[in-house]
Motif scaffolding. Structure first.
Motif, short mmCIF file in Angstrom:
data_model
loop_
_atom_site.label_atom_id
_atom_site.label_comp_id
_atom_site.label_asym_id
_atom_site.label_seq_id
_atom_site.Cartn_x
_atom_site.Cartn_y
_atom_site.Cartn_z
N ALA A 98 0.82 -1.21 0.00
CA ALA A 98 0.00 0.00 0.00
C ALA A 98 0.86 1.26 0.00
O ALA A 98 0.52 2.25 -0.65
N LEU A 99 1.97 1.22 0.73
CA LEU A 99 2.86 2.37 0.75
C LEU A 99 3.51 2.59 -0.61
O LEU A 99 3.67 3.73 -1.05
N ALA A 100 3.87 1.48 -1.29
CA ALA A 100 4.46 1.61 -2.62
C ALA A 100 3.47 2.21 -3.60
O ALA A 100 3.83 3.02 -4.46
N ALA A 101 2.18 1.84 -3.48
CA ALA A 101 1.15 2.41 -4.36
C ALA A 101 0.95 3.89 -4.09
O ALA A 101 0.58 4.66 -4.98
N LEU A 102 1.21 4.30 -2.85
CA LEU A 102 1.00 5.71 -2.49
C LEU A 102 2.14 6.60 -2.98
O LEU A 102 1.90 7.72 -3.43
N VAL A 103 3.38 6.10 -2.88
CA VAL A 103 4.54 6.94 -3.19
C VAL A 103 5.11 6.66 -4.58
O VAL A 103 6.08 7.30 -4.97
N SER A 105 3.94 7.35 -7.57
CA SER A 105 3.84 8.54 -8.42
C SER A 105 2.90 9.54 -7.75
O SER A 105 1.68 9.45 -7.92
N PRO A 106 3.45 10.49 -7.01
CA PRO A 106 2.59 11.49 -6.34
C PRO A 106 1.75 12.29 -7.33
O PRO A 106 0.65 12.73 -6.99
N MET A 107 2.25 12.47 -8.55
CA MET A 107 1.49 13.25 -9.52
C MET A 107 0.21 12.55 -9.92
O MET A 107 -0.78 13.20 -10.26
N ARG A 108 0.20 11.21 -9.90
CA ARG A 108 -1.04 10.50 -10.20
C ARG A 108 -2.11 10.81 -9.16
O ARG A 108 -3.27 11.06 -9.49
N ALA A 111 -3.29 14.41 -9.58
CA ALA A 111 -4.18 14.57 -10.73
C ALA A 111 -5.56 14.00 -10.43
O ALA A 111 -6.59 14.58 -10.80
N TYR A 112 -5.60 12.85 -9.75
CA TYR A 112 -6.89 12.24 -9.43
C TYR A 112 -7.69 13.12 -8.47
O TYR A 112 -8.88 13.35 -8.68
N VAL A 113 -7.02 13.61 -7.41
CA VAL A 113 -7.72 14.43 -6.42
C VAL A 113 -8.16 15.75 -7.02
O VAL A 113 -9.27 16.23 -6.78
N ALA A 114 -7.29 16.38 -7.84
CA ALA A 114 -7.65 17.64 -8.48
C ALA A 114 -8.85 17.44 -9.40
O ALA A 114 -9.78 18.27 -9.44
N GLY A 115 -8.86 16.34 -10.16
CA GLY A 115 -10.01 16.06 -11.01
C GLY A 115 -11.26 15.79 -10.21
O GLY A 115 -12.37 16.19 -10.61
N LEU A 116 -11.10 15.10 -9.07
CA LEU A 116 -12.25 14.81 -8.21
C LEU A 116 -12.88 16.09 -7.68
O LEU A 116 -14.11 16.25 -7.71
N TYR A 117 -12.05 17.03 -7.21
CA TYR A 117 -12.58 18.27 -6.67
C TYR A 117 -13.20 19.14 -7.76
O TYR A 117 -14.22 19.79 -7.55
#
Length: 309
Positions: A98-103, A105-108, A111-117
């Motif tokens: 889970a930590l590897a999935a988080l770190v 690519s922070p840009m992913r 981008a997901y959170v910015a699109g969500l908001y």
């Protein structure tokens, strides 16, 4: 896992619901943000919207990944569930994944959170405009906004089908509808020292304080008279043009504070009312004597067009 990080993650997932509610309620008008309520009241309402917004955006992202896998990254739902639930099993293997999935690519994630908001804001704005366009808030209580001052000052309350808002036969304008509304005249009683005055004017705009309460009224063509003066029949729109009863307040606009008002009467004028008053005013001007150098009566409160909003 650090509980502070988990709380921050939950807040990030709850924020779309708050953004949606803010955009939906505010829309194009002067909606007071304070009317959204304290955080303790916003969270339960925002949670409901956050559930379907997060689900919808996740489905959109998942579908876009299927169409363009090289451009849109896949969502690791398993890692998300582990971070939210704080359950990584008995060993550290799940935590490391889970930590590897988080770190990775922070840009992913950004981008997901910015699109969500952005999706939350756009959805709220769209829903607001659809409700206003089809007048669903006037027809059904379910879609009605918590903005009673807008409905009152813009005359839209005339379209409410609620029994409590129905006009009885005792009122002279039982058939008046919102589409007939031209202007809103406010007559407010204000106490100044030991004398009470009635202030009269057309509502141009209104403002709220930080708590979301109505704070000030912006009036056009304001005038006043003492409360002890002879009473004018407010049911006859032509009486508003009687300059002998009201003292004209010089100025382009008059600001009336709500904390100074004891009581307030709201009257709706139609185009027919405006034409009637102007015709009566013009006839009063022609009946004045030729040697009278004073200007003919002018109902300065009459607007040339409907106030916007």
């Amino acid at each position: 896992m650090n509980l502070a990080f988990q709380a921050l993650l939950i807040l990030a997932m709850l924020l779309p619901g708050m953004i949606f509610r803010s955009a939906y309620n505010r829309g194009v008008w002067n909606f007071p943000l304070g009317r959204l309520g304290p955080a303790s009241e916003q969270i339960p309402k925002a949670l409901i919207h956050a559930l379907w917004i997060n689900s919808t955006w996740a489905l959109i992202a998942h579908g876009m990944h299927g169409l363009a896998p090289s451009w849109v990254w896949a969502i690791d739902f398993r890692a998300v569930a582990c971070w939210v639930s704080n359950d990584f099993g008995r060993d550290q293997g799940e935590f490391s994944r889970a930590l590897a999935a988080l770190v990775a690519s922070p840009m992913r994630i950004f981008a997901y959170v910015a699109g969500l908001y952005g999706f939350s804001w756009l959805t709220g704005e769209t829903c607001h405009h659809l409700v206003r366009w089809f007048k669903l808030d006037r027809k059904y209580v379910l879609f009605r906004f918590d903005h009673e001052w807008h409905y009152l000052f813009r005359g839209e309350v005339l379209d409410f089908p609620d029994p409590s808002y129905s006009r009885t036969l005792g009122f002279p304008r039982a058939a008046l509808m919102a589409e007939d509304h031209w202007a809103t005249v406010v007559a407010a009683v204000v106490e100044l020292k030991e004398t009470s005055y009635i202030y009269l004017g057309v509502v141009v705009d209104y403002f709220f304080d930080e708590e979301g309460n109505l704070d000030r009224l912006l009036l056009d063509g304001a005038r006043r008279r003492k409360l002890v003066d002879p009473v004018i029949d407010a049911g006859d729109p032509g009486t508003y043009g009687d300059v002998d009863q009201f003292q004209v307040i010089k100025g382009h606009y008059f600001v009336l504070r709500m904390n100074e008002i004891r009581t307030m009467n709201i009257d709706y004028l139609t185009r027919g009312d405006v034409e009637q008053v102007r015709a009566e005013t013009a006839s009063l001007g022609t009946e004045s004597s030729e040697d009278d150098e004073s200007e003919p009566p002018n109902p300065g409160w009459i607007p040339d067009r409907r106030p916007s909003g």
